[in-house]
Design a protein around this motif. Structure first.
Motif, short mmCIF file in Angstrom:
data_model
loop_
_atom_site.label_atom_id
_atom_site.label_comp_id
_atom_site.label_asym_id
_atom_site.label_seq_id
_atom_site.Cartn_x
_atom_site.Cartn_y
_atom_site.Cartn_z
N TYR A 1 48.54 19.11 48.27
CA TYR A 1 49.43 20.15 47.89
C TYR A 1 50.40 19.80 46.77
O TYR A 1 50.77 20.64 45.84
N PHE A 2 50.97 18.45 47.01
CA PHE A 2 51.87 18.18 45.93
C PHE A 2 51.18 17.99 44.50
O PHE A 2 51.80 18.65 43.44
N ASN A 3 49.89 17.41 44.39
CA ASN A 3 49.40 17.43 43.13
C ASN A 3 48.97 18.82 42.63
O ASN A 3 48.92 18.91 41.50
N ASP A 4 48.59 19.60 43.52
CA ASP A 4 48.18 20.85 42.96
C ASP A 4 49.20 21.81 42.50
O ASP A 4 49.09 22.44 41.42
N PHE A 5 50.33 21.70 43.19
CA PHE A 5 51.59 22.08 42.48
C PHE A 5 51.82 21.61 41.21
O PHE A 5 52.33 22.40 40.23
N LEU A 6 51.88 20.24 41.14
CA LEU A 6 52.04 19.73 39.70
C LEU A 6 51.02 20.32 38.65
O LEU A 6 51.36 20.51 37.55
#
Length: 292
Positions: free
Chosen positions: A254-259
């Motif tokens: 989720y964190f990487n997708d947000f970035l």
């Protein structure tokens, strides 16, 4: 006393129970618990304090006489808001908050959730929760009702990962309000994956938005740095437990997708008497975390 139709959020701090157990013999963990709870208990709704509410009206630079006038205005606004303000109940590692199911309530609810996420961010803890809308009694002494049961069920049985899921009843409530700037924003801040029927809150979008910056004093880039640090610390200290590993793996994705979606965030560089003067767009792609 009767049921009201209210928006309700039930939030649980993951790993907090173990922290409490460890804190008996670990003063650092005791201090961490104390700090987290103090921060949570200081979270207020959109009216907050005069300093928060009038942050961009040069409140900090006013004369004592002018501040007195603003304070009196603030108190009258709080009194007028009365029952419509966010009601908050905390116990152990859980936070329950609710407000009236209308446009004003949704504004307050969104602000409260943003501020809560900003306040918890530095503590290297993840949260899980559920948001719904329905029949509820929530006073200083009591909280019960079908909506409370539903919010708890969402947090404990549906969310599974470090995320805040929302019920179909909440999404139906958003549709009832009709199309406007607020409902469009809230819809944009919800994520529904292709292989799931449940939606969840895009929490990183909340901690990096204008509300977080203007009313909570949050720095969007620092918020993401906090999350990166939290993830890496949790990966390092994670027990050999496949359940814990799957939760971390989900959150890293989720964190990487947000970035990838965001690519850069706006950061306030300077202000004049509380009014934003200069901002800059800061790239965030280098903050990506390797999936464990």
């Amino acid at each position: 006393m009767a049921y009201e139709r209210r928006i309700i959020g039930f939030i649980d701090i993951l790993g907090f129970g173990q922290l409490v157990l460890d804190s008996e013999d670990d003063s650092e963990k005791f201090d961490l618990i104390k700090g987290v709870l103090e921060k949570i208990n200081s979270v207020d709704d959109i009216l907050g304090s005069p300093e928060d509410f009038f942050a961009h009206s040069n409140y900090a630079y006013l004369s004592p006489e002018a501040k007195k006038e603003m304070d009196e205005l603030h108190e009258s606004m709080k009194a007028a808001a009365g029952p419509k303000r966010v009601r908050i109940t905390t116990f152990s590692d859980s936070i329950v908050f609710s407000c009236s199911a209308d446009s004003d309530g949704l504004t307050d609810f969104r602000y409260f959730l943003t501020k809560l996420l900003v306040y918890i961010s530095p503590f290297k803890l993840l949260i899980r929760g559920g948001i719904t809308c329905g029949s509820l009694v929530h006073t200083d002494e009591l909280i019960f009702g079908p909506a409370m049961n539903n919010a708890y069920f969402l947090e404990s049985k549906v969310a599974k990962y470090p995320r805040i899921v929302v019920s179909g009843k909440f999404e139906s409530f958003i549709e009832e309000l009709g199309k406007d700037t607020l409902t469009d924003l809230v819809k944009q801040e919800l994520i529904r994956t292709d292989n799931e029927t449940i939606s969840y809150v895009d929490c990183l979008a909340l901690t990096t938005n204008k509300v977080a910056q203007n009313m909570c004093g949050a720095n969007a880039y620092e918020m993401l740095l906090n999350e990166k640090s939290t993830i890496e610390a949790l990966i390092k200290d994670a027990p050999e437990d496949p359940t814990v590993a799957s939760k971390l793996k989900w959150y890293v994705k989720y964190f990487n997708d947000f970035l990838m979606r965001k690519s850069e965030v706006e950061v306030l560089l300077s202000h004049v008497q509380g009014v934003p003067l200069e901002t800059a767009m800061i790239p965030v792609s280098e903050l990506r975390v390797r999936i464990p």
